[in-house]
Design a protein around this motif. Sequence first.
Motif, PDB file in Angstrom:
ATOM      1  N   ASN A  55      -1.611 -31.948 -18.549  1.00 14.13           N
ATOM      2  CA  ASN A  55      -3.070 -32.014 -18.465  1.00 14.13           C
ATOM      3  C   ASN A  55      -3.657 -31.053 -17.431  1.00 14.13           C
ATOM      4  OD1 ASN A  55      -3.321 -33.896 -20.538  1.00 14.13           O
ATOM      5  ND2 ASN A  55      -2.942 -35.595 -19.142  1.00 14.13           N
ATOM      6  N   TRP A  56      -2.833 -30.436 -16.612  1.00 16.61           N
ATOM      7  CA  TRP A  56      -3.307 -29.441 -15.664  1.00 16.61           C
ATOM      8  C   TRP A  56      -3.759 -28.159 -16.384  1.00 16.61           C
ATOM      9  CZ3 TRP A  56      -0.569 -24.911 -15.850  1.00 16.61           C
ATOM     10  CH2 TRP A  56       0.713 -24.972 -16.406  1.00 16.61           C
ATOM     11  N   GLY A 169      -2.744 -15.331 -23.398  1.00 14.77           N
ATOM     12  CA  GLY A 169      -3.929 -16.152 -23.178  1.00 14.77           C
ATOM     13  C   GLY A 169      -3.582 -17.541 -22.660  1.00 14.77           C
ATOM     14  N   ILE A 170      -2.539 -18.142 -23.221  1.00 12.65           N
ATOM     15  CA  ILE A 170      -2.093 -19.459 -22.764  1.00 12.65           C
ATOM     16  C   ILE A 170      -1.617 -19.392 -21.319  1.00 12.65           C
ATOM     17  CG2 ILE A 170      -0.280 -21.209 -23.039  1.00 12.65           C
ATOM     18  CD1 ILE A 170      -0.457 -20.599 -26.085  1.00 12.65           C
ATOM     19  N   TYR A 171      -0.758 -18.426 -21.023  1.00 12.06           N
ATOM     20  CA  TYR A 171      -0.223 -18.307 -19.672  1.00 12.06           C
ATOM     21  C   TYR A 171      -1.344 -18.020 -18.673  1.00 12.06           C
ATOM     22  CZ  TYR A 171       4.561 -17.984 -21.600  1.00 12.06           C
ATOM     23  OH  TYR A 171       5.761 -18.222 -22.234  1.00 12.06           O
ATOM     24  N   GLN A 172      -2.251 -17.095 -19.024  1.00 13.43           N
ATOM     25  CA  GLN A 172      -3.323 -16.727 -18.094  1.00 13.43           C
ATOM     26  C   GLN A 172      -4.240 -17.909 -17.819  1.00 13.43           C
ATOM     27  OE1 GLN A 172      -3.504 -13.468 -16.574  1.00 13.43           O
ATOM     28  NE2 GLN A 172      -4.581 -14.883 -15.215  1.00 13.43           N
ATOM     29  N   ASP A 176      -4.753 -19.322 -14.182  1.00  8.08           N
ATOM     30  CA  ASP A 176      -6.109 -19.388 -13.624  1.00  8.08           C
ATOM     31  C   ASP A 176      -6.444 -20.802 -13.149  1.00  8.08           C
ATOM     32  OD1 ASP A 176      -6.400 -16.692 -14.187  1.00  8.08           O
ATOM     33  OD2 ASP A 176      -7.712 -17.003 -15.928  1.00  8.08           O
ATOM     34  N   ALA A 177      -6.029 -21.822 -13.917  1.00  8.75           N
ATOM     35  CA  ALA A 177      -6.291 -23.211 -13.519  1.00  8.75           C
ATOM     36  C   ALA A 177      -5.547 -23.558 -12.233  1.00  8.75           C
ATOM     37  CB  ALA A 177      -5.894 -24.163 -14.646  1.00  8.75           C
ATOM     38  N   LEU A 178      -4.317 -23.116 -12.125  1.00  4.70           N
ATOM     39  CA  LEU A 178      -3.550 -23.364 -10.896  1.00  4.70           C
ATOM     40  C   LEU A 178      -4.167 -22.630  -9.705  1.00  4.70           C
ATOM     41  CD1 LEU A 178       0.079 -23.156 -12.330  1.00  4.70           C
ATOM     42  CD2 LEU A 178      -1.155 -25.235 -11.614  1.00  4.70           C
ATOM     43  N   THR A 179      -4.603 -21.408  -9.924  1.00  7.12           N
ATOM     44  CA  THR A 179      -5.237 -20.620  -8.866  1.00  7.12           C
ATOM     45  C   THR A 179      -6.515 -21.297  -8.408  1.00  7.12           C
ATOM     46  OG1 THR A 179      -4.279 -18.590  -9.734  1.00  7.12           O
ATOM     47  CG2 THR A 179      -6.166 -18.349  -8.258  1.00  7.12           C
TER      48      THR A 179
END
Length: 186
Positions: A55-56, A169-172, A176-179
Amino acid sequence: MKLKALAAVAFGAALVFAGMANAHGPSRQKVEMSVTLNASPDEVWELIGNFNDMNWHPAIDSTEMTPEGAPADVPDESTRVLHLKADEGDPTITEQLMAIDPEKHMYKYMITEVAVEVLPVTNYSSTLQVNDKDGKAEVIWKGGFYRGFPNNNPPAELNDEAAIAAVEGIYQAGIDALTEQFGKAE
């Protein structure tokens, strides 16, 4: 007569090899992305290291283990279904855990079921790992896969470029969410 026969054999061989050159099909593609976050490896692993909870990631609506009650940390037995956020329908990706090493903050998984309209790839496997980089969390996400169309002359939406763009796109989006959550290390 011998010269004509030799020429015919040479011409025939050239045709066979030319045909084989076009018949090889797709080649395996690879994508790797990384970021160093302003958090400890343990902090980041606590968020992303649970195979039963993705969910992250902003594209994931929910994660369920299948069958219900299945373990989330047993390679070759742990299978998750990712329900993606969508305006309509319930697009899903089913993934199986291949390896996990909590001490190394790493797990490997493969997609066992996905519609190419959802993700234009086949034979996808990936590794998500958190390394210690001078006390900061370096997240590395890498995968290998084939395009969604296994034969020659794929349609644009199922070619190598479409597959690479989709995985990137999935990885980015995840990075981006983690960043956003932890901040990028300077």
